[in-house]
Design an enzyme around this catalytic site. Sequence first.
Site, PDB file in Angstrom:
ATOM      1  N   ILE A 147       0.820  -1.202   0.000  1.00  0.00           N
ATOM      2  CA  ILE A 147       0.000   0.000   0.000  1.00  0.00           C
ATOM      3  C   ILE A 147       0.859   1.258   0.000  1.00  0.00           C
ATOM      4  O   ILE A 147       0.580   2.218  -0.723  1.00  0.00           O
ATOM      5  CB  ILE A 147      -0.960  -0.025   1.203  1.00  0.00           C
ATOM      6  CG1 ILE A 147      -1.973  -1.172   1.029  1.00  0.00           C
ATOM      7  CG2 ILE A 147      -1.694   1.302   1.359  1.00  0.00           C
ATOM      8  CD1 ILE A 147      -2.660  -1.578   2.293  1.00  0.00           C
ATOM      9  N   ASP A 196      11.131   3.084   4.865  1.00  0.00           N
ATOM     10  CA  ASP A 196      10.871   1.654   5.032  1.00  0.00           C
ATOM     11  C   ASP A 196      12.098   1.013   5.673  1.00  0.00           C
ATOM     12  O   ASP A 196      13.214   1.531   5.544  1.00  0.00           O
ATOM     13  CB  ASP A 196      10.590   0.985   3.681  1.00  0.00           C
ATOM     14  CG  ASP A 196       9.725  -0.260   3.811  1.00  0.00           C
ATOM     15  OD1 ASP A 196       8.553  -0.213   3.437  1.00  0.00           O
ATOM     16  OD2 ASP A 196      10.241  -1.284   4.325  1.00  0.00           O
ATOM     17  N   ASP A 245      14.077   1.512  11.017  1.00  0.00           N
ATOM     18  CA  ASP A 245      13.159   0.597  11.681  1.00  0.00           C
ATOM     19  C   ASP A 245      12.300   1.418  12.633  1.00  0.00           C
ATOM     20  O   ASP A 245      12.817   1.971  13.616  1.00  0.00           O
ATOM     21  CB  ASP A 245      13.935  -0.478  12.445  1.00  0.00           C
ATOM     22  CG  ASP A 245      13.038  -1.579  12.984  1.00  0.00           C
ATOM     23  OD1 ASP A 245      11.817  -1.346  13.114  1.00  0.00           O
ATOM     24  OD2 ASP A 245      13.553  -2.677  13.271  1.00  0.00           O
ATOM     25  N   SER A 267      -7.462   0.299   9.590  1.00  0.00           N
ATOM     26  CA  SER A 267      -7.991  -1.007   9.217  1.00  0.00           C
ATOM     27  C   SER A 267      -9.436  -1.118   9.678  1.00  0.00           C
ATOM     28  O   SER A 267      -9.823  -0.545  10.706  1.00  0.00           O
ATOM     29  CB  SER A 267      -7.164  -2.112   9.871  1.00  0.00           C
ATOM     30  OG  SER A 267      -7.797  -3.376   9.740  1.00  0.00           O
ATOM     31  N   TYR A 312      -3.441  -6.313  17.154  1.00  0.00           N
ATOM     32  CA  TYR A 312      -3.387  -5.501  15.940  1.00  0.00           C
ATOM     33  C   TYR A 312      -4.578  -4.545  15.882  1.00  0.00           C
ATOM     34  O   TYR A 312      -4.424  -3.347  15.604  1.00  0.00           O
ATOM     35  CB  TYR A 312      -3.381  -6.408  14.718  1.00  0.00           C
ATOM     36  CG  TYR A 312      -3.575  -5.690  13.401  1.00  0.00           C
ATOM     37  CD1 TYR A 312      -2.525  -5.021  12.785  1.00  0.00           C
ATOM     38  CD2 TYR A 312      -4.825  -5.674  12.776  1.00  0.00           C
ATOM     39  CE1 TYR A 312      -2.702  -4.360  11.586  1.00  0.00           C
ATOM     40  CE2 TYR A 312      -5.006  -5.017  11.569  1.00  0.00           C
ATOM     41  CZ  TYR A 312      -3.954  -4.359  10.975  1.00  0.00           C
ATOM     42  OH  TYR A 312      -4.137  -3.705   9.782  1.00  0.00           O
ATOM     43  N   LYS A 342      -4.818  -0.246  15.790  1.00  0.00           N
ATOM     44  CA  LYS A 342      -5.528   0.560  14.796  1.00  0.00           C
ATOM     45  C   LYS A 342      -6.623   1.398  15.447  1.00  0.00           C
ATOM     46  O   LYS A 342      -6.918   2.508  15.003  1.00  0.00           O
ATOM     47  CB  LYS A 342      -6.100  -0.341  13.705  1.00  0.00           C
ATOM     48  CG  LYS A 342      -5.025  -1.002  12.852  1.00  0.00           C
ATOM     49  CD  LYS A 342      -4.113   0.006  12.168  1.00  0.00           C
ATOM     50  CE  LYS A 342      -3.116  -0.637  11.236  1.00  0.00           C
ATOM     51  NZ  LYS A 342      -2.252   0.353  10.539  1.00  0.00           N
ATOM     52  N   VAL A 344      -6.775  -6.321   1.651  1.00  0.00           N
ATOM     53  CA  VAL A 344      -6.090  -5.893   0.437  1.00  0.00           C
ATOM     54  C   VAL A 344      -5.068  -6.955   0.022  1.00  0.00           C
ATOM     55  O   VAL A 344      -4.343  -7.496   0.859  1.00  0.00           O
ATOM     56  CB  VAL A 344      -5.368  -4.541   0.653  1.00  0.00           C
ATOM     57  CG1 VAL A 344      -4.705  -4.069  -0.644  1.00  0.00           C
ATOM     58  CG2 VAL A 344      -6.346  -3.491   1.168  1.00  0.00           C
TER      59      VAL A 344
END
Length: 260
Positions: A19, A39, A65, A145, A158, A162, A191
Amino acid sequence: MEVGLSNQVIVVTGAASGIGAAIAQRAASSGAEALLLVDRDADGLRAMERRLASVGATVAGASVDLRDPASSAAVAREGVERFGRIDGLVNAAGLTTRASFRDGTPEVWDDLFAVNARAPFLLMQAAIVDMTARATPGTIVNILSMNAHCGSPELAIYSATKGALATLTRNAAHAHLRDRIRVNGINLGWVATEAEHRMQSETLGLGPGWLAAAAARMPLGRLLEAEEAARLAVFLLSKASAPMTGALIDLEQRVTGAPG
Protein backbone atom coordinates in the site's frame (compact mmCIF):
# COMPACT_ATOMS: atom_id res chain seq x y z
CA MET A 1 -12.39 18.24 -9.48
CA GLU A 2 -8.60 18.16 -9.86
CA VAL A 3 -6.66 15.89 -7.52
CA GLY A 4 -3.06 17.06 -7.58
CA LEU A 5 -0.12 17.41 -5.22
CA SER A 6 1.89 20.11 -6.95
CA ASN A 7 4.32 22.03 -4.70
CA GLN A 8 3.96 19.45 -1.94
CA VAL A 9 6.69 17.51 -0.17
CA ILE A 10 5.21 14.19 0.94
CA VAL A 11 6.58 11.62 3.40
CA VAL A 12 5.30 8.05 2.96
CA THR A 13 6.16 5.24 5.37
CA GLY A 14 6.03 1.59 4.39
CA ALA A 15 6.89 2.76 0.89
CA ALA A 16 9.00 -0.18 -0.32
CA SER A 17 6.03 -2.36 -1.19
CA GLY A 18 2.29 -2.85 -0.92
CA ILE A 19 0.00 0.00 0.00
CA GLY A 20 2.79 2.44 0.84
CA ALA A 21 4.47 1.83 -2.52
CA ALA A 22 1.18 2.30 -4.37
CA ILE A 23 0.59 5.59 -2.54
CA ALA A 24 4.11 6.80 -3.33
CA GLN A 25 3.65 6.00 -7.02
CA ARG A 26 0.24 7.69 -7.15
CA ALA A 27 1.63 10.75 -5.32
CA ALA A 28 4.48 11.00 -7.84
CA SER A 29 2.09 10.75 -10.78
CA SER A 30 -0.12 13.39 -9.14
CA GLY A 31 2.66 15.96 -9.31
CA ALA A 32 4.21 15.90 -5.83
CA GLU A 33 7.23 18.21 -5.73
CA ALA A 34 9.27 15.67 -3.77
CA LEU A 35 8.84 12.39 -1.93
CA LEU A 36 10.64 11.00 1.10
CA LEU A 37 10.11 7.24 1.17
CA VAL A 38 10.50 5.40 4.47
CA ASP A 39 10.87 1.65 5.03
CA ARG A 40 13.05 -0.84 6.88
CA ASP A 41 13.50 -2.85 3.66
CA ALA A 42 16.57 -1.08 2.31
CA ASP A 43 16.73 -3.06 -0.95
CA GLY A 44 13.05 -2.57 -1.68
CA LEU A 45 13.37 1.10 -0.85
CA ARG A 46 16.23 1.59 -3.29
CA ALA A 47 14.27 -0.19 -6.00
CA MET A 48 11.29 2.11 -5.42
CA GLU A 49 13.54 5.17 -5.47
CA ARG A 50 14.93 4.11 -8.85
CA ARG A 51 11.45 3.39 -10.21
CA LEU A 52 10.11 6.80 -9.29
CA ALA A 53 13.27 8.64 -10.32
CA SER A 54 13.03 6.98 -13.75
CA VAL A 55 9.71 8.76 -14.36
CA GLY A 56 11.07 12.12 -13.26
CA ALA A 57 10.08 12.23 -9.59
CA THR A 58 12.31 13.93 -7.04
CA VAL A 59 12.72 11.24 -4.42
CA ALA A 60 14.84 10.26 -1.44
CA GLY A 61 14.77 7.23 0.82
CA ALA A 62 15.20 6.74 4.56
CA SER A 63 15.85 3.15 5.62
CA VAL A 64 14.85 2.98 9.28
CA ASP A 65 13.16 0.60 11.68
CA LEU A 66 10.14 2.37 13.15
CA ARG A 67 10.35 0.17 16.24
CA ASP A 68 13.08 2.58 17.33
CA PRO A 69 11.40 5.77 18.61
CA ALA A 70 14.42 7.83 17.52
CA SER A 71 13.78 6.85 13.90
CA SER A 72 10.70 9.08 13.62
CA ALA A 73 12.67 12.19 14.52
CA ALA A 74 15.39 11.12 12.11
CA VAL A 75 12.84 10.83 9.29
CA ALA A 76 11.49 14.30 10.02
CA ARG A 77 15.00 15.78 10.05
CA GLU A 78 15.75 14.07 6.74
CA GLY A 79 12.65 15.54 5.13
CA VAL A 80 13.29 19.07 6.38
CA GLU A 81 17.04 19.05 5.68
CA ARG A 82 16.70 17.58 2.19
CA PHE A 83 13.55 19.29 0.95
CA GLY A 84 13.08 22.20 3.36
CA ARG A 85 9.71 21.19 4.74
CA ILE A 86 7.02 18.52 5.15
CA ASP A 87 3.67 19.32 3.55
CA GLY A 88 2.07 15.88 3.75
CA LEU A 89 2.55 12.66 5.67
CA VAL A 90 1.17 9.19 5.01
CA ASN A 91 1.55 6.63 7.79
CA ALA A 92 1.25 3.39 5.81
CA ALA A 93 3.83 1.23 7.59
CA GLY A 94 2.41 -1.45 9.83
CA LEU A 95 2.75 -4.93 11.29
CA THR A 96 -0.04 -7.51 11.11
CA THR A 97 1.31 -10.09 13.56
CA ARG A 98 -1.46 -12.43 14.71
CA ALA A 99 -2.17 -12.44 18.45
CA SER A 100 -5.40 -13.21 20.31
CA PHE A 101 -6.43 -13.07 23.95
CA ARG A 102 -5.34 -16.69 24.22
CA ASP A 103 -1.84 -16.37 22.79
CA GLY A 104 -0.90 -12.67 22.79
CA THR A 105 2.31 -11.81 24.64
CA PRO A 106 3.76 -8.61 26.08
CA GLU A 107 6.47 -8.78 23.42
CA VAL A 108 3.96 -8.88 20.57
CA TRP A 109 1.96 -6.10 22.22
CA ASP A 110 5.03 -3.85 22.46
CA ASP A 111 6.15 -4.66 18.92
CA LEU A 112 2.78 -3.93 17.32
CA PHE A 113 2.12 -0.77 19.29
CA ALA A 114 5.64 0.54 18.60
CA VAL A 115 5.17 0.37 14.82
CA ASN A 116 1.41 0.78 14.40
CA ALA A 117 0.66 3.47 16.98
CA ARG A 118 3.75 5.05 18.57
CA ALA A 119 5.65 5.62 15.32
CA PRO A 120 2.66 7.30 13.60
CA PHE A 121 2.17 9.49 16.68
CA LEU A 122 5.81 10.58 16.66
CA LEU A 123 5.80 11.18 12.91
CA MET A 124 2.58 13.20 13.15
CA GLN A 125 4.11 15.15 16.00
CA ALA A 126 7.22 15.97 13.95
CA ALA A 127 5.19 16.92 10.87
CA ILE A 128 2.84 19.12 12.90
CA VAL A 129 5.80 20.88 14.56
CA ASP A 130 7.24 21.68 11.12
CA MET A 131 3.90 22.78 9.68
CA THR A 132 3.00 25.03 12.61
CA ALA A 133 6.51 26.54 12.76
CA ARG A 134 6.07 27.63 9.14
CA ALA A 135 2.41 28.62 9.72
CA THR A 136 1.39 26.76 6.57
CA PRO A 137 -1.36 24.21 5.87
CA GLY A 138 -0.58 20.50 5.86
CA THR A 139 -2.22 17.13 5.47
CA ILE A 140 -1.80 13.79 7.20
CA VAL A 141 -3.32 10.49 6.14
CA ASN A 142 -3.19 7.45 8.41
CA ILE A 143 -3.73 3.98 6.99
CA LEU A 144 -5.98 2.21 9.46
CA SER A 145 -7.99 -1.01 9.22
CA MET A 146 -11.57 -2.19 9.36
CA ASN A 147 -10.33 -4.18 12.33
CA ALA A 148 -10.29 -0.92 14.30
CA HIS A 149 -14.09 -1.34 14.64
CA CYS A 150 -13.61 -4.63 16.51
CA GLY A 151 -11.34 -7.08 14.70
CA SER A 152 -11.23 -10.83 14.36
CA PRO A 153 -10.14 -12.87 17.41
CA GLU A 154 -6.64 -13.62 16.11
CA LEU A 155 -6.04 -9.89 15.49
CA ALA A 156 -6.87 -8.62 18.98
CA ILE A 157 -3.65 -6.69 19.54
CA TYR A 158 -3.39 -5.50 15.94
CA SER A 159 -6.97 -4.24 16.13
CA ALA A 160 -6.16 -2.36 19.34
CA THR A 161 -3.27 -0.57 17.63
CA LYS A 162 -5.53 0.56 14.80
CA GLY A 163 -8.17 1.68 17.27
CA ALA A 164 -5.51 3.75 19.04
CA LEU A 165 -4.42 5.31 15.75
CA ALA A 166 -8.03 6.10 14.86
CA THR A 167 -8.37 8.09 18.09
CA LEU A 168 -5.06 9.85 17.49
CA THR A 169 -6.23 10.75 13.98
CA ARG A 170 -9.32 12.51 15.27
CA ASN A 171 -7.47 14.06 18.19
CA ALA A 172 -4.87 15.60 15.90
CA ALA A 173 -7.56 16.80 13.49
CA HIS A 174 -9.39 18.53 16.35
CA ALA A 175 -6.26 19.97 17.95
CA HIS A 176 -4.88 21.48 14.75
CA LEU A 177 -7.94 22.50 12.77
CA ARG A 178 -7.20 26.19 13.34
CA ASP A 179 -3.63 25.54 12.14
CA ARG A 180 -5.16 24.38 8.84
CA ILE A 181 -3.65 20.94 9.29
CA ARG A 182 -6.07 18.27 8.08
CA VAL A 183 -5.79 14.72 9.45
CA ASN A 184 -7.83 11.83 8.07
CA GLY A 185 -7.71 8.04 8.14
CA ILE A 186 -8.64 5.14 5.89
CA ASN A 187 -10.06 1.98 7.43
CA LEU A 188 -8.92 -0.58 4.90
CA GLY A 189 -10.56 -3.90 4.27
CA TRP A 190 -8.68 -6.95 3.02
CA VAL A 191 -6.09 -5.89 0.44
CA ALA A 192 -4.05 -8.19 -1.80
CA THR A 193 -0.46 -7.12 -1.16
CA GLU A 194 2.91 -8.88 -1.21
CA ALA A 195 3.00 -8.92 2.58
CA GLU A 196 -0.48 -10.39 2.79
CA HIS A 197 0.48 -13.09 0.31
CA ARG A 198 3.46 -14.06 2.47
CA MET A 199 1.31 -14.02 5.61
CA GLN A 200 -1.45 -16.18 4.16
CA SER A 201 0.53 -18.58 1.99
CA GLU A 202 3.63 -19.05 4.15
CA THR A 203 3.15 -17.88 7.74
CA LEU A 204 -0.41 -19.22 8.04
CA GLY A 205 0.32 -22.17 5.74
CA LEU A 206 -2.61 -21.71 3.37
CA GLY A 207 -0.49 -22.19 0.26
CA PRO A 208 -0.60 -20.40 -3.10
CA GLY A 209 -4.33 -21.01 -3.58
CA TRP A 210 -5.36 -18.84 -0.63
CA LEU A 211 -6.10 -15.77 -2.79
CA ALA A 212 -8.56 -17.49 -5.11
CA ALA A 213 -10.35 -19.05 -2.14
CA ALA A 214 -10.52 -15.74 -0.29
CA ALA A 215 -11.66 -13.84 -3.38
CA ALA A 216 -14.52 -16.26 -3.95
CA ARG A 217 -15.98 -15.32 -0.56
CA MET A 218 -15.95 -11.57 -1.22
CA PRO A 219 -18.93 -9.64 -2.63
CA LEU A 220 -16.89 -8.36 -5.60
CA GLY A 221 -15.22 -11.70 -6.18
CA ARG A 222 -11.81 -10.25 -5.38
CA LEU A 223 -9.83 -8.55 -2.64
CA LEU A 224 -9.24 -4.80 -2.61
CA GLU A 225 -6.25 -3.54 -4.56
CA ALA A 226 -3.44 -1.34 -3.24
CA GLU A 227 -4.07 1.14 -6.05
CA GLU A 228 -7.62 1.70 -4.77
CA ALA A 229 -6.23 2.67 -1.37
CA ALA A 230 -3.64 4.88 -3.08
CA ARG A 231 -6.26 6.83 -5.02
CA LEU A 232 -8.17 7.63 -1.84
CA ALA A 233 -5.01 8.52 0.09
CA VAL A 234 -3.87 10.99 -2.56
CA PHE A 235 -7.35 12.52 -2.69
CA LEU A 236 -7.16 13.08 1.08
CA LEU A 237 -3.68 14.60 0.72
CA SER A 238 -4.86 16.97 -1.99
CA LYS A 239 -6.72 20.26 -1.77
CA ALA A 240 -9.64 18.55 -3.51
CA SER A 241 -10.66 16.97 -0.19
CA ALA A 242 -10.60 20.22 1.81
CA PRO A 243 -11.94 21.04 4.33
CA MET A 244 -12.42 17.38 5.30
CA THR A 245 -10.62 16.53 8.51
CA GLY A 246 -11.08 14.01 11.32
CA ALA A 247 -12.74 11.58 8.89
CA LEU A 248 -12.22 7.83 9.17
CA ILE A 249 -13.31 6.40 5.83
CA ASP A 250 -14.19 2.71 5.47
CA LEU A 251 -12.75 1.34 2.23
CA GLU A 252 -14.30 -2.09 2.27
CA GLN A 253 -16.67 -4.43 0.41
CA ARG A 254 -19.17 -4.54 3.25
CA VAL A 255 -21.10 -1.83 5.06
CA THR A 256 -20.35 -1.66 8.77
CA GLY A 257 -23.43 -2.54 10.79
CA ALA A 258 -25.33 -4.06 7.88
CA PRO A 259 -26.81 -7.54 8.47
CA GLY A 260 -25.07 -10.61 7.15
